[in-house]
Design a protein around this motif. Structure first.
Motif, short mmCIF file in Angstrom:
data_model
loop_
_atom_site.label_atom_id
_atom_site.label_comp_id
_atom_site.label_asym_id
_atom_site.label_seq_id
_atom_site.Cartn_x
_atom_site.Cartn_y
_atom_site.Cartn_z
N GLU A 526 0.83 -1.20 0.00
CA GLU A 526 0.00 0.00 0.00
C GLU A 526 0.87 1.26 0.00
OE1 GLU A 526 -3.43 2.03 2.90
OE2 GLU A 526 -2.39 0.18 3.47
N ILE A 527 0.51 2.23 -0.87
CA ILE A 527 1.19 3.53 -0.92
C ILE A 527 0.13 4.62 -0.78
CG2 ILE A 527 2.62 5.11 -2.26
CD1 ILE A 527 3.73 2.73 -3.77
N PRO A 528 0.07 5.32 0.35
CA PRO A 528 -0.87 6.44 0.49
C PRO A 528 -0.32 7.66 -0.23
CG PRO A 528 0.40 6.17 2.51
CD PRO A 528 0.83 5.06 1.59
N LEU A 529 -1.18 8.39 -0.93
CA LEU A 529 -0.73 9.53 -1.75
C LEU A 529 -1.00 10.87 -1.09
CD1 LEU A 529 -2.01 8.18 -5.19
CD2 LEU A 529 0.28 7.98 -4.20
N GLY A 530 -1.66 10.87 0.06
CA GLY A 530 -1.91 12.13 0.74
C GLY A 530 -2.97 12.96 0.03
N ASP A 531 -2.99 14.26 0.28
CA ASP A 531 -3.97 15.15 -0.33
C ASP A 531 -3.65 15.35 -1.80
OD1 ASP A 531 -5.22 15.46 2.12
OD2 ASP A 531 -4.01 17.20 2.66
N ARG A 532 -4.63 15.12 -2.66
CA ARG A 532 -4.47 15.32 -4.10
C ARG A 532 -5.11 16.65 -4.52
NH1 ARG A 532 -3.91 11.09 -7.55
NH2 ARG A 532 -3.62 12.80 -9.03
N LEU A 533 -4.47 17.30 -5.50
CA LEU A 533 -5.03 18.52 -6.06
C LEU A 533 -6.19 18.15 -6.97
CD1 LEU A 533 -1.74 20.44 -6.95
CD2 LEU A 533 -3.20 20.72 -4.93
N ALA A 534 -7.31 18.86 -6.81
CA ALA A 534 -8.52 18.56 -7.57
C ALA A 534 -8.26 18.71 -9.07
CB ALA A 534 -9.66 19.48 -7.13
N GLY A 535 -8.65 17.70 -9.83
CA GLY A 535 -8.59 17.75 -11.28
C GLY A 535 -7.19 17.64 -11.86
N LYS A 536 -6.19 17.33 -11.05
CA LYS A 536 -4.81 17.30 -11.55
C LYS A 536 -4.31 15.86 -11.69
CE LYS A 536 -3.99 21.78 -11.57
NZ LYS A 536 -3.61 22.52 -12.80
N MET A 537 -3.64 15.62 -12.82
CA MET A 537 -2.90 14.39 -12.97
C MET A 537 -1.66 14.46 -12.07
SD MET A 537 -4.30 12.29 -15.30
CE MET A 537 -2.97 11.33 -16.02
N ALA A 538 -1.07 13.31 -11.79
CA ALA A 538 0.14 13.29 -10.96
C ALA A 538 1.11 12.26 -11.52
CB ALA A 538 -0.21 12.96 -9.52
N LEU A 539 2.39 12.44 -11.20
CA LEU A 539 3.44 11.52 -11.64
C LEU A 539 4.06 10.88 -10.40
CD1 LEU A 539 5.06 10.45 -14.11
CD2 LEU A 539 6.74 12.27 -13.63
N LEU A 540 3.90 9.56 -10.28
CA LEU A 540 4.46 8.82 -9.16
C LEU A 540 5.75 8.14 -9.61
CD1 LEU A 540 3.89 7.82 -6.17
CD2 LEU A 540 3.02 5.71 -7.24
N CYS A 541 6.82 8.38 -8.84
CA CYS A 541 8.11 7.77 -9.16
C CYS A 541 8.49 6.81 -8.03
CB CYS A 541 9.19 8.83 -9.31
SG CYS A 541 10.85 8.16 -9.57
N VAL A 542 8.76 5.55 -8.39
CA VAL A 542 9.12 4.51 -7.41
C VAL A 542 10.52 4.01 -7.74
CG1 VAL A 542 8.52 2.27 -6.42
CG2 VAL A 542 6.70 3.81 -7.20
N GLU A 543 11.41 4.10 -6.76
CA GLU A 543 12.77 3.60 -6.93
C GLU A 543 12.80 2.13 -6.49
OE1 GLU A 543 17.31 4.89 -5.66
OE2 GLU A 543 15.66 5.22 -4.25
N VAL A 544 13.12 1.24 -7.44
CA VAL A 544 13.18 -0.20 -7.16
C VAL A 544 14.64 -0.62 -7.16
CG1 VAL A 544 12.52 -2.50 -7.94
CG2 VAL A 544 10.90 -0.60 -8.16
#
Length: 564
Positions: A526-544
């Motif tokens: 599970e990864i919680p994303l916190g508060d999101r900006l309304a109507g905005k796309m987001a870019l999640l970067c995961v270091e593996v």
């Protein structure tokens, strides 16, 4: 909450609340097919309420019944039958006027007398024996023991005239000796083989303990002694076995020889289910072992100055988990010092008490004395040789034994593996999000608006299975994650912390690795994303940082089966 029992009841699970038996009958306390896996079946009978017509209590098959002074109001308890179970007596047990006998059946059992809270004196109820048909017998069961777990010294005396043995802390013999330090118990016959005079036992003879891990031989393992190879189940305290110190044979006395019973849980992986390890004849070298050897998985074998757990050498061909054995007795043999000994022609270890002695029943008819605090031994300070589970020590040995198997066995099916972790995200409604791009070890995912958490999903497995048992890591691992960041629109980059100590209570994560900068997933984290900006796309970067190899076709038990 009380458990109400009526007539002829069977208890096959733990009961820690008071038992109400307003109508009498019989109670059978046992382990049977209905007993939940791992349930120790310890039943406290000390608060039986207002019992007027309770006939008998039978304790059998490894179950434990605790009885104390709370039973004093019982009006008609004719006796307790012990047949392979444990009867624990404590706290003013002598006040139970209705308990007029303890009978031991052909499967023996253990009577524990807790000296604390029991007045000095000989307990009024005698212990006698019956055979398999229920008739009185003078033949003492092989596996009968009396334990005084909180005493450092006890005494025993056999009276030839009455044919009774008194064991414990209170003896008054012909006016010549009068020991009034605590309770004693009277037993029919001479089960401990006492001669004339008073016998004294001390805690240095028969210590006791609790907890720990199974490190044991199975029945008919042949232990090298001064008189040749002897089956492990026939060894007794005081027997002399051969040990090896600096490559030379020395003699050491057996200070403890215990027995317990294991039941396999087939729902678990083979290495965790409890199956014994079978080392086929000649698997190590010609004549080593000289017959098939059966031991518990954690039992150590001795190679090149180190002890190696047997489970780390299982190759599925000459060293296997024997899945045909689902219930078995196992034994340990302890010497005064932890020793390198010979079993079935193989160098191995004697028992090292790291805290599980109480799970064993002493083989043979014995009295045990055990003080309340026994120093538990450790591998670091008390072992005859170092214990190693390091891959650099175990893998070359595993490969050598596997190469030897190539010459004597048909090729086993090898596991098919892949390094492709198949990493993706899954949302709360099950939508799968694939990576948009990857730069070195950083994966980028485009997230629609309105999503406040995702699950990082990948293949998962145990390195123990995909690489080999010489890798001492049996966790189910997905991928090792470092930094996680989120950028929404043209805003600044936010750092998310499920891979550090700052995130707790999240599903799908193992403990933080050393340094608190990385963390393994279980394959669905599970990864919680916190508060999101309304109507905005987001870019999640995961270091593996790491992952794999993963099994893509698990080896079936039929593939791995070896006829023994």
């Amino acid at each position: 909450m009380a458990l109400n029992l009526l007539y002829n009841q069977v208890i096959d699970y733990s009961v820690d609340q008071p038992l109400n038996l307003n109508v009498g009958g019989n109670i059978l306390i046992t382990r049977d097919a209905n007993t939940p896996t791992g349930d120790p079946v310890v039943v406290n009978l000390s608060q039986l309420a207002d019992v007027q017509a309770l006939s008998t209590i039978v304790v059998e098959n490894g179950a434990t019944a605790i009885m104390s002074g709370g039973l004093a109001s019982i009006k008609a308890l004719s006796g307790v039958t012990l047949n392979g179970g444990i009867l624990q007596l404590s706290t003013s047990i002598a006040n139970i006027n209705a308990l007029n006998s303890i009978t031991v059946g052909p499967d023996g059992g253990m009577i524990k007398v807790n000296a604390t809270g029991i007045s000095a004196g000989v307990l009024s109820f005698p212990v006698s024996f019956i055979d398999s048909s229920g008739k009185s017998t003078t033949t003492v069961p092989k596996n009968f023991a009396v334990d005084f777990p909180q005493s450092t010294t006890i005494y025993g005396y056999y009276d030839l005239l009455t044919n009774q043995t008194t064991i414990g802390l209170d003896l008054n013999i012909l006016g010549l000796i009068n020991v009034g330090l605590g309770p004693s118990i009277v037993i029919s016959g001479n089960p401990f083989g006492l001669g004339l005079g008073v016998k004294e036992w001390t805690s240095t003879s028969n210590p006791d303990g609790t907890g720990g891990i199974l490190i044991c031989f199975l029945k008919n393992s042949m232990i090298r002694t001064e008189n040749g190879d002897v089956p492990v189940q026939d060894l007794r305290i005081g027997d002399t076995i051969i040990a090896y110190e600096n490559g030379k044979e020395i003699s050491r006395s057996v200070t403890w020889a215990g027995k317990a019973t294991a039941t396999v849980n087939p729902a678990l992986p083979d290495d965790e289910a409890g199956y014994p390890v079978r080392i086929l004849k000649d698997a190590i070298a010609d004549g080593v072992p000289f017959k098939d050897m059966l031991i518990t998985p954690e039992h150590c074998l001795f190679f090149d100055g180190k002890f190696i757990p047997a489970r780390m050498l299982v190759n599925g061909r000459t060293i296997i988990y024997d899945r045909t054995i689902t219930t078995y007795d196992y034994y340990h043999v302890e010497t005064e010092q932890h020793s390198i000994i010979m079993a079935d022609g193989m160098m191995t270890e004697s028992y090292l008490d790291t805290g599980n002695r109480a799970s064993f029943q002493q083989e043979g008819t014995v009295v045990r004395v055990s003080p309340p605090s026994i120093s538990v031994r450790t591998w670091a300070e008390d072992a005859a040789a170092p214990l190693s589970v390091a891959r650099e020590d175990v893998e070359p040995l595993y490969c050598a034994l596997d190469a030897r198997a190539d010459k004597t066995c048909s090729d086993a099916t090898k596991p098919l593996v892949t390094d492709d972790a198949d990493i993706h995200l899954v949302t709360a409604n099950g939508t799968i999000i694939r990576k948009a791009r990857q730069h070195k070890n950083k994966l980028f995912f485009m997230l629609p608006s309105g999503i406040d958490r995702v699950w990082l999903t990948s293949r998962a497995g145990r390195l123990f299975d995909s690489i080999g048992p010489f890798v001492d890591d049996r966790r189910t691992l997905g991928v090792l994650v470092g930094d996680i960041t989120l950028q929404q629109g043209s805003g600044s980059v936010q750092k998310i912390h499920p891979a550090t100590h700052e995130a707790t209570g999240l599903s799908g994560w193992h403990n933080v690795e050393a340094g608190a900068t990385m963390r393994w997933t279980t394959g669905h984290a599970e990864i919680p994303l916190g508060d999101r900006l309304a109507g905005k796309m987001a870019l999640l970067c995961v270091e593996v940082l790491a992952g794999g190899p993963y099994l893509i076709k698990p080896v079936t038990q039929q593939d791995m089966a070896v006829s023994a």
